[in-house]
Scaffold this motif. Structure first.
Motif, short mmCIF file in Angstrom:
data_model
loop_
_atom_site.label_atom_id
_atom_site.label_comp_id
_atom_site.label_asym_id
_atom_site.label_seq_id
_atom_site.Cartn_x
_atom_site.Cartn_y
_atom_site.Cartn_z
N GLY A 301 -19.24 36.17 57.25
CA GLY A 301 -20.58 36.33 56.69
C GLY A 301 -21.60 35.35 57.21
O GLY A 301 -22.81 35.58 57.08
N GLU A 302 -21.14 34.23 57.79
CA GLU A 302 -22.05 33.19 58.25
C GLU A 302 -22.39 33.44 59.73
O GLU A 302 -21.52 33.35 60.60
N GLU A 303 -23.65 33.74 59.98
CA GLU A 303 -24.05 34.21 61.31
C GLU A 303 -23.81 33.19 62.41
O GLU A 303 -23.33 33.53 63.50
N PHE A 330 -17.54 39.05 50.10
CA PHE A 330 -17.58 38.98 48.64
C PHE A 330 -18.35 40.17 48.07
O PHE A 330 -17.95 40.77 47.07
N ARG A 331 -19.45 40.50 48.70
CA ARG A 331 -20.27 41.63 48.24
C ARG A 331 -19.76 42.96 48.79
O ARG A 331 -19.90 43.99 48.14
N PRO A 349 -10.33 32.63 52.88
CA PRO A 349 -11.61 32.55 52.16
C PRO A 349 -11.92 31.14 51.67
O PRO A 349 -11.06 30.25 51.71
N PRO A 350 -13.16 30.93 51.18
CA PRO A 350 -13.48 29.67 50.49
C PRO A 350 -12.66 29.53 49.21
O PRO A 350 -11.83 30.41 48.87
N GLU A 355 -10.59 37.92 45.76
CA GLU A 355 -10.09 38.88 44.77
C GLU A 355 -10.45 40.32 45.12
O GLU A 355 -9.57 41.20 45.16
N ASP A 356 -11.73 40.60 45.36
CA ASP A 356 -12.13 41.98 45.64
C ASP A 356 -11.53 42.47 46.95
O ASP A 356 -11.13 43.63 47.07
N GLN A 357 -11.47 41.59 47.95
CA GLN A 357 -10.87 42.00 49.22
C GLN A 357 -9.39 42.30 49.05
O GLN A 357 -8.85 43.24 49.66
N CYS A 358 -8.71 41.53 48.20
CA CYS A 358 -7.28 41.78 47.98
C CYS A 358 -7.04 43.11 47.27
O CYS A 358 -6.01 43.76 47.49
#
Length: 416
Positions: A301-303, A330-331, A349-350, A355-358
């Motif tokens: 996510g970090e460009e 995350f989104r 991840p940080p 959670e959502d990705q899992c």
């Protein structure tokens, strides 16, 4: 405040000794299990006044800035220098074991991959201008007081030997008395100094920083809130033979030995996979190593980090295809339908975990998953999601890179 004598029964997850008192547990920093201590107590916090019974596991701290009697104050950078190796290593491994147990997970947990003094290549200092000069050091635990340091046993010799230079650069850029942070990364070409929170950096400060850096050796780049002030060299780090120039203040594993240990586990786990996704890929810690063997899709996510990864991949010969995707996982996690294209997935991840990705991974049926985490509690939560969907935890390896702290990394390998 009351004074009382307590017996410490165990170490808490933050590294403090815990004594069970009639009113509940009391947390006693710098104590060890089995010790009897006289403390000045405020609510559930005890400050050691004296030790009546000393643990055989107690060790002599290697740093004069450590402990309640540290020089110029107690440095908050370390919490467990007083613990002997056996106790300390067991504590670190148990952080992972207990986190897994809290979610009802049964897993083979390997011995701790240990950290050694002098390995830290990334350190975050706090600095502030005072009437007596520049303060450079670490905040005292639970305080804004900066403990000025002249050495640091966890940090690399390349950083420690240039503390004076870092202090001079900080003095050149400081415009007021407010504290600010300096992330120091030792790279192959010199130190990368990333200042954050310095107010009103003007032309005078830029000139002063330039003069200071050019008058010395060993500084590759100086930035302030992402703006490059001077860069005599291109900062470079080595990800398994692929040279990357990280963005200012960007995330990098704190020690190279820990990074290499994690990467070895990742590469062994993906085996003969033909297509791999690396999620939360950063600047390519794992992606670029994976690309030595197999094509990889890196999602971050970090460009600026993603651009560093992409630039390195495009300018390195002999790599398998590397594709990149800027995406806030995350989104907008990769969906199960997207994940089915991969034989193996790596995610790092940080601290909040993934959670959502899992949940999407659990629905995907990807054969091999490698979870890298700096937070055993969120790792356990994420693994519970995956095991509920039929994944088996093959091995969990705790890895120490934040020496004498209560932080531990872990890598979990799962199969279906």
């Amino acid at each position: 405040m009351t004074a009382e004598t307590l017996t410490v029964s165990r170490l808490g997850s933050g590294g403090d000794g815990i004594a069970d008192a009639p009113g509940g547990p009391v947390y006693v920093p710098f104590s060890l299990p089995g010790e009897t201590v006289a403390v000045a107590r405020v609510k559930n916090h005890g400050t050691i006044l004296s030790i009546a019974k000393t643990s055989p596991e107690r060790a002599e701290p290697p740093c004069v800035h450590f402990g309640p009697d540290g020089k110029n104050g107690t440095c908050g950078g370390c919490t467990l220098q007083h613990a002997g190796d056996a106790l300390y290593h067991a504590f670190k491994r148990d952080l992972v074991v207990n986190a897994l147990k809290s979610k009802g997970l049964v897993a083979d947990v390997a011995p701790l991959v240990i950290a050694r003094p002098g390995e830290r290549r990334r350190v975050v200092f706090t600095a502030r201008r005072t009437e007596k000069g520049m303060l450079l050091g670490f905040n005292q635990a639970g305080s804004h007081h900066i403990v000025s340091i002249d050495h640091c046993p966890i940090s690399s010799p390349g950083i420690v030997s240039r503390l004076g230079t870092i202090r001079r650069v900080a003095g050149a850029i400081a415009t007021g008395a407010e504290p600010f942070r300096i992330t120091v990364l030792e790279t192959l070409t010199g130190l990368d100094l990333a200042f954050e929170g310095v107010k009103k950096v003007g032309d005078r400060e830029r000139r002063a920083v330039t003069e200071c850096v050019l008058a010395t050796r060993g500084i590759a780049r100086v930035t302030s809130d992402g703006e490059v002030l001077i860069s005599p060299e291109r900062p470079e780090i080595d990800f398994g033979g692929v040279i990357v120039s990280p963005p200012p203040g960007g995330f990098t594993q704190a020690t190279k030995p820990a990074e290499d240990a994690m990467a070895d586990i990742v590469l062994a786990a993906i085996g003969k996979a033909k297509r791999v996704a690396d999620l939360f890929a950063g600047a390519g810690t794992f992606s670029l190593r994976i690309a030595r063997k197999v094509r990889v899709h890196a999602v971050e996510g970090e460009e600026k980090a993603l651009k560093a990864l992409d630039h390195a991949a495009r300018n390195t010969q002999g790599l398998k295809p590397v594709t990149v995707e800027k995406r806030d996982l995350f989104r907008r996690p990769l969906m199960a339908s997207e994940l089915k294209a991969y034989d193996a997935v790596v995610f790092d991840p940080p601290r909040a975990g993934a959670e959502d990705q899992c949940r999407e991974l659990a629905r995907s049926g990807v054969k091999t998953i490698v979870a890298v985490s700096c937070n055993p509690l969120t790792l356990a939560r994420d693994l519970a999601i995956l095991t509920a969907a039929g994944y088996r935890i093959r091995l969990v390896t705790p890895i120490d890179q934040f020496l004498w702290s209560a932080h531990v990394e872990a890598v979990a390998v799962l199969e279906k």
